[in-house]
Design an enzyme around this catalytic site. Sequence first.
Site, PDB file in Angstrom:
ATOM      1  N   TRP A 153      41.990  21.317  53.059  1.00  0.00           N
ATOM      2  CA  TRP A 153      43.458  21.412  52.994  1.00  0.00           C
ATOM      3  C   TRP A 153      43.927  21.645  51.562  1.00  0.00           C
ATOM      4  CZ3 TRP A 153      42.071  16.568  55.734  1.00  0.00           C
ATOM      5  CH2 TRP A 153      41.908  16.767  57.096  1.00  0.00           C
ATOM      6  N   HIS A 154      43.241  22.589  50.886  1.00  0.00           N
ATOM      7  CA  HIS A 154      43.640  22.981  49.528  1.00  0.00           C
ATOM      8  C   HIS A 154      44.277  24.369  49.582  1.00  0.00           C
ATOM      9  CE1 HIS A 154      40.394  20.088  47.725  1.00  0.00           C
ATOM     10  NE2 HIS A 154      41.457  19.453  48.162  1.00  0.00           N
ATOM     11  N   GLN A 155      45.282  24.519  50.455  1.00  0.00           N
ATOM     12  CA  GLN A 155      45.921  25.811  50.651  1.00  0.00           C
ATOM     13  C   GLN A 155      46.584  26.264  49.350  1.00  0.00           C
ATOM     14  OE1 GLN A 155      46.574  22.953  52.388  1.00  0.00           O
ATOM     15  NE2 GLN A 155      46.708  23.341  54.578  1.00  0.00           N
ATOM     16  N   ASP A 163      41.571  28.826  50.402  1.00  0.00           N
ATOM     17  CA  ASP A 163      41.388  27.417  50.747  1.00  0.00           C
ATOM     18  C   ASP A 163      39.909  27.077  50.556  1.00  0.00           C
ATOM     19  OD1 ASP A 163      41.905  24.847  51.737  1.00  0.00           O
ATOM     20  OD2 ASP A 163      41.713  25.459  53.828  1.00  0.00           O
ATOM     21  N   HIS A 164      39.616  25.782  50.478  1.00  0.00           N
ATOM     22  CA  HIS A 164      38.237  25.322  50.308  1.00  0.00           C
ATOM     23  C   HIS A 164      37.672  24.831  51.640  1.00  0.00           C
ATOM     24  CE1 HIS A 164      39.279  24.304  45.849  1.00  0.00           C
ATOM     25  NE2 HIS A 164      38.791  25.518  45.952  1.00  0.00           N
TER      26      HIS A 164
END
Length: 538
Positions: A473-475, A323-324
């Site tokens: 929220w870049h899972q 994630d980021h």
Amino acid sequence: MSDEQATHTTGFGERVRANQQKLTAELKPHYDFIVCGSGSSGSVVARRLAENADVSVLLLEAGGSDDVPAVMDASNWATNLGSERDWGFKAQPNSALHGRALSMSMGKVLGGGSSINVMYWVRGHKNDWNYFADEAGDAAWNYESVLNIYRRIEDWQGEPDPKYRGTGGLVYVRPSLPTSPIGPAIYEGARSAGIPSFENLNGRMMEGDGGCSLIERRIRDGRRLSVFRSYVFPYMDRPNLTVLTEAMVTRLTVEGKRATGVEVAHDGKVLRIGAGLEIVLSLGAINTPKVLMQSGIGNQAELQRLGIPLVRHLPGVGENFQDHPLLLGCVWEHQQPEAVAQKEQAMVFWKSDPSLDTPDMLCPMGEGLFVSPETAQFNPPENSWTFIPGIVRPKSRGHIRLTGPSPLDPVELTANHLGVPDDLKAMVRCVEFCREIANSAALRPFVKREVIPGGMKGKSLEAFVRDCVVTYWHQACTAKMGRDSMSVVDGKLNVYGIDNLRIADGSIMPRVTTGNTMAPCVVIGERAAEMLKISHRI
């Protein structure tokens, strides 16, 4: 009138309602294809398959309708967080974040993340796609191949750039033009730090060391253009595409080595629906591995621990979570005393360390206040502007576990943000980098003082980062594509050892792409659809 404009007419909307009412009232026991999840990849797959009128497609979505102001009006995006349109996942408390447990929002609505996100369109760096191709052993994933897909699907609204940008496709993308003098000053400040400017974010800039450019978004006249609205909605008046909402996929049915259908919780009942040709999982990087594990596909020891019968030992399911992390945000008080409205102005990509092969810092800049509950405690004034530093090449890896065999048992998500010291170092460098631009001569007329983090350095700046970092929220990456023992899908997105089952979503990424993940997920959907069409000659 264009196809997209035609779908905005009252008559078309009524046709869709009547058709879908009929199709969902008369659900069939079997469909040729079942696509699970209507997000940025699943919507693409469903549309592309339904383009063949002889093929029946069922698209399943656990959430409800997207036809609500919170989704349709792009400026309302934040009101969806924590609502019924958010899965509401929470990561485990993390010692690297001083024990904080981050909220991990994911879209639970038609359109998935593309219905609740900020709509940034970022393609991913050339090196990302070439890495995907190397991991998959398939040149169709490389940058040149993917660039052709992006050109084909785009409807670019900025300055013409035929080598890199397409027009007339399904995906409307527009640059956000600066609306105040601070926009050009950001470019000038970046240039003084040795950072070049580019004509657009997703052309040449995604091939080199980074740069400064306009932000690009999927918004038209203030209206959100989710991937579902662009791809699926225009086909919902057709008899071969059924879209079932409030339908949570709980398990796959597997006979021998063949996936035969899905179990779906819908309207208080469990439906069992068969797939004649294939099932595509597009449930996102948390729910895709969850459903695989609940279906007996995963690490044998983990499944045995929960009493789930083993169907296929795939130890990589739920591993490699990426994630980021970001800071919301670094804030400077404006020289002008009046309050400043929120408005993005520019995006800067750069390297925290010159030896890196790919930019790892992503810094959108906007007028106005962009803060999280953590940074809001600094009480920034309304007359402010903000950098939002984030790192997009994290080294930390997390994992997802089941807590029980029931679909209602929550997952345990160990996100592990900043779990590797290099990520903390990169995040601190990213804050310092934003400072360097903010302190440049070009920005002096717009800076009264640094409010957040307020001049901190050294250990106090590290502590600030640990206290305040949140997530983009870049899972991604929990069912990765590759050829090693921890890979879950091959280069054609087939799940290893299970016939008629593919995955098309961010979970297949071997590593998370450099930037926001919606655009790469659209490409993953396009690639999956191409391969399904070839495989089944449709």
